[in-house]
Scaffold this active site. Sequence first.
Site, PDB file in Angstrom:
ATOM      1  N   CYS A   1     -21.366  15.182 -64.002  1.00 26.42           N
ATOM      2  CA  CYS A   1     -21.386  13.787 -62.984  1.00 26.42           C
ATOM      3  C   CYS A   1     -22.733  14.155 -62.113  1.00 26.42           C
ATOM      4  O   CYS A   1     -23.166  15.335 -61.875  1.00 26.42           O
ATOM      5  CB  CYS A   1     -20.125  13.880 -62.010  1.00 26.42           C
TER       6      CYS A   1
ATOM      7  N   CYS B   1      -5.491  11.224 -67.892  1.00 24.39           N
ATOM      8  CA  CYS B   1      -6.559  10.913 -66.797  1.00 24.39           C
ATOM      9  C   CYS B   1      -7.813  11.177 -67.925  1.00 24.39           C
ATOM     10  O   CYS B   1      -8.016  12.578 -68.516  1.00 24.39           O
ATOM     11  CB  CYS B   1      -6.418  12.151 -65.824  1.00 24.39           C
TER      12      CYS B   1
ATOM     13  N   CYS C   1      -6.921  17.607 -60.052  1.00 23.68           N
ATOM     14  CA  CYS C   1      -7.935  16.835 -59.763  1.00 23.68           C
ATOM     15  C   CYS C   1      -9.209  17.718 -59.350  1.00 23.68           C
ATOM     16  O   CYS C   1      -9.099  18.544 -58.566  1.00 23.68           O
ATOM     17  CB  CYS C   1      -7.724  15.986 -58.553  1.00 23.68           C
TER      18      CYS C   1
ATOM     19  N   CYS D   1     -20.689  15.159 -55.072  1.00 26.58           N
ATOM     20  CA  CYS D   1     -19.820  15.250 -54.121  1.00 26.58           C
ATOM     21  C   CYS D   1     -19.410  16.723 -53.759  1.00 26.58           C
ATOM     22  O   CYS D   1     -19.375  17.774 -54.571  1.00 26.58           O
ATOM     23  CB  CYS D   1     -18.377  14.749 -54.182  1.00 26.58           C
TER      24      CYS D   1
ATOM     25  N   LEU E   1     -12.537   8.038 -50.513  1.00 29.39           N
ATOM     26  CA  LEU E   1     -12.841   7.801 -49.190  1.00 29.39           C
ATOM     27  C   LEU E   1     -13.308   9.068 -48.630  1.00 29.39           C
ATOM     28  O   LEU E   1     -14.011   9.216 -48.112  1.00 29.39           O
ATOM     29  CB  LEU E   1     -11.963   7.068 -48.639  1.00 29.39           C
TER      30      LEU E   1
ATOM     31  N   SER F   1     -11.410   4.943 -60.758  1.00 30.00           N
ATOM     32  CA  SER F   1     -11.550   5.482 -59.539  1.00 30.00           C
ATOM     33  C   SER F   1     -13.079   5.663 -59.329  1.00 30.00           C
ATOM     34  O   SER F   1     -13.852   6.300 -60.250  1.00 30.00           O
ATOM     35  CB  SER F   1     -10.960   7.049 -59.605  1.00 30.00           C
TER      36      SER F   1
ATOM     37  N   CYS G   1     -16.353  19.009 -55.306  1.00 29.65           N
ATOM     38  CA  CYS G   1     -15.882  18.853 -56.619  1.00 29.65           C
ATOM     39  C   CYS G   1     -16.600  19.835 -57.534  1.00 29.65           C
ATOM     40  O   CYS G   1     -17.706  19.839 -57.704  1.00 29.65           O
ATOM     41  CB  CYS G   1     -16.309  17.264 -56.895  1.00 29.65           C
TER      42      CYS G   1
ATOM     43  N   GLU H   1     -18.513   9.520 -63.021  1.00 33.54           N
ATOM     44  CA  GLU H   1     -18.525   8.508 -61.932  1.00 33.54           C
ATOM     45  C   GLU H   1     -18.298   7.263 -63.206  1.00 33.54           C
ATOM     46  O   GLU H   1     -19.387   6.963 -63.678  1.00 33.54           O
ATOM     47  CB  GLU H   1     -19.470   8.450 -61.168  1.00 33.54           C
TER      48      GLU H   1
ATOM     49  N   GLU I   1     -13.369  16.947 -70.249  1.00 33.81           N
ATOM     50  CA  GLU I   1     -11.886  17.179 -70.298  1.00 33.81           C
ATOM     51  C   GLU I   1     -11.226  15.992 -70.068  1.00 33.81           C
ATOM     52  O   GLU I   1     -11.682  14.837 -69.458  1.00 33.81           O
ATOM     53  CB  GLU I   1     -11.827  18.201 -69.356  1.00 33.81           C
TER      54      GLU I   1
HETATM   55  N1  SAH Z   1     -15.955  10.050 -59.587  1.00 37.41           N
HETATM   56  C1  SAH Z   1     -14.736   9.225 -59.397  1.00 37.41           C
HETATM   57  C2  SAH Z   1     -13.639   9.981 -60.209  1.00 37.41           C
HETATM   58  C3  SAH Z   1     -13.572  11.469 -59.585  1.00 37.41           C
HETATM   59  S1  SAH Z   1     -11.948  12.435 -59.878  1.00 37.41           S
HETATM   60  C4  SAH Z   1     -14.675   9.240 -58.155  1.00 37.41           C
HETATM   61  O1  SAH Z   1     -15.155   9.865 -57.228  1.00 37.41           O
HETATM   62  O2  SAH Z   1     -13.599   8.680 -57.488  1.00 37.41           O
HETATM   63  C5  SAH Z   1     -10.896  11.813 -59.016  1.00 37.41           C
HETATM   64  C6  SAH Z   1     -10.644  12.391 -57.670  1.00 37.41           C
HETATM   65  O3  SAH Z   1     -10.520  13.670 -57.469  1.00 37.41           O
HETATM   66  C7  SAH Z   1     -11.678  11.742 -56.730  1.00 37.41           C
HETATM   67  O4  SAH Z   1     -11.035  11.289 -55.618  1.00 37.41           O
HETATM   68  C8  SAH Z   1     -12.349  13.145 -56.194  1.00 37.41           C
HETATM   69  O5  SAH Z   1     -12.920  12.799 -55.068  1.00 37.41           O
HETATM   70  C9  SAH Z   1     -11.312  14.303 -56.478  1.00 37.41           C
HETATM   71  N2  SAH Z   1     -11.271  15.357 -56.423  1.00 37.41           N
HETATM   72  C10 SAH Z   1     -12.539  16.080 -56.812  1.00 37.41           C
HETATM   73  N3  SAH Z   1     -12.726  17.310 -56.754  1.00 37.41           N
HETATM   74  C11 SAH Z   1     -11.525  17.729 -56.192  1.00 37.41           C
HETATM   75  C12 SAH Z   1     -10.794  18.678 -55.883  1.00 37.41           C
HETATM   76  N4  SAH Z   1     -11.461  20.054 -55.941  1.00 37.41           N
HETATM   77  N5  SAH Z   1      -9.655  18.769 -55.366  1.00 37.41           N
HETATM   78  C13 SAH Z   1      -9.011  17.727 -55.135  1.00 37.41           C
HETATM   79  N6  SAH Z   1      -9.639  16.615 -55.455  1.00 37.41           N
HETATM   80  C14 SAH Z   1     -10.800  16.586 -55.888  1.00 37.41           C
END
Ligand code: SAH
Length: 371
Positions: free
Chosen positions: A118, A111, A345, A122, A226, A203, A125, A172, A98
């Site tokens: 991925c 974006c 996000c 996490c 973080l 990111s 996510c 990532e 997407e």
């Molecule tokens: N792999 C990269 C890009 C991820 S998406 C990274 O980890 O930074 C961008 C941001 O969205 C990241 O900070 C991720 O942790 C956050 N994110 C993921 N799932 C989310 C959710 N359900 N709600 C809000 N933010 C989320």
Amino acid sequence: MSAAAPNERTNLLGLSKAELEAFVGEMGSKPFRARQLMSWLYKRGQGDIASMTDLAKDFRAELVQRAEVSVPEIVKTQIASDGTRKWLLSGGNGQAFEMVYIPEEDRGTLCISSQVGCALDCSFCSTAQQGFNRNLTTAEIVGQVWLANRELGWQVGDNRIITNIVFMGMGEPLANFRAVVPAIRIFLDDLGFDISRRRVTLSTSGLVPQIYKLAEEVNCALAVSLHAPNDELRSQLVPINRKHNIAELLEACWHYLDEQNGRSVTFEYVMLDGVNDQPAHARELAKLLRDKPAKLNLIPFNPYPGTQYRRSPQAVIEKFRDELMQRGLIVTIRKTRGDDIDAACGQLAGQVTDRTIVRLGSKTFGLQVRA
Ligand code: SAH
């Protein structure tokens, strides 16, 4: 134009300026042909080689045989009431990824994704729930920006429609380093998309060795996920923390800024109800980042079906922000956009249908797959 190349033609969108020069060189042409091509591709948005009229006829005829301009195929487009657009793009073999466009008054942010799925796992996510399928190629990463420009119309008057690019879609980016770095070069190149280095943001969840490598190779803004102020909690939320802890990660961030003469790193912090959102967490976070070149971006958690987490109430998020600001930190709360089309996000779902086991570092990621 389709995602899967029907033949052995080279996709011009995957080639940096140096590679394009080498490519035209192999065809016996002078390097200035590469400049001409980039101008057609990125200034005039022309994807049809036969229509690139100022290229010598013979050269053009040979180029049509050897090269193409191919972008990911759109499976579905959704437009939210606030103007946010989400595209589901084909990754071939029944896979999809997407891309989201977020219009704001003073900018337009695209974006983009770096991988189909991925492998980082996490816990909050939704992309992680899909598992990992494959890396996107440089051409597919550049192709997203090219495609979005084509769909949106490149510019209004003298103003660009897409002014900012963020690698905050699926995947990532530092786990797909070899494809992502040349794509960033094309975004920044004045012959390419010509976007300023502060407006292209990578990111990452914190792949420390690759942050050091990135510092040597390109010059773009860095955002770091973080999400927790201590290792115990961060290791639960962002498992890569078990391999590279917060201290190591922050050291890599400051090194990145030193090398690049950058101003600050943006730290993303997802607000999870009752998990990481208490005043004590804010105070611990402030200790970590006080007097450092850091900005904090609080992201209200975006729920999706099946998640165990909830979004922190607005009052809790604001209190958290105030605790940090009182201690001198620069903090913003991310506006949630595209709510009605699940474009926020962490809600980028796509589709991954392959079962795959991926190793990243020493941890084996067994992946859940949803059909
Ligand atoms: N792999 C990269 C890009 C991820 S998406 C990274 O980890 O930074 C961008 C941001 O969205 C990241 O900070 C991720 O942790 C956050 N994110 C993921 N799932 C989310 C959710 N359900 N709600 C809000 N933010 C989320």
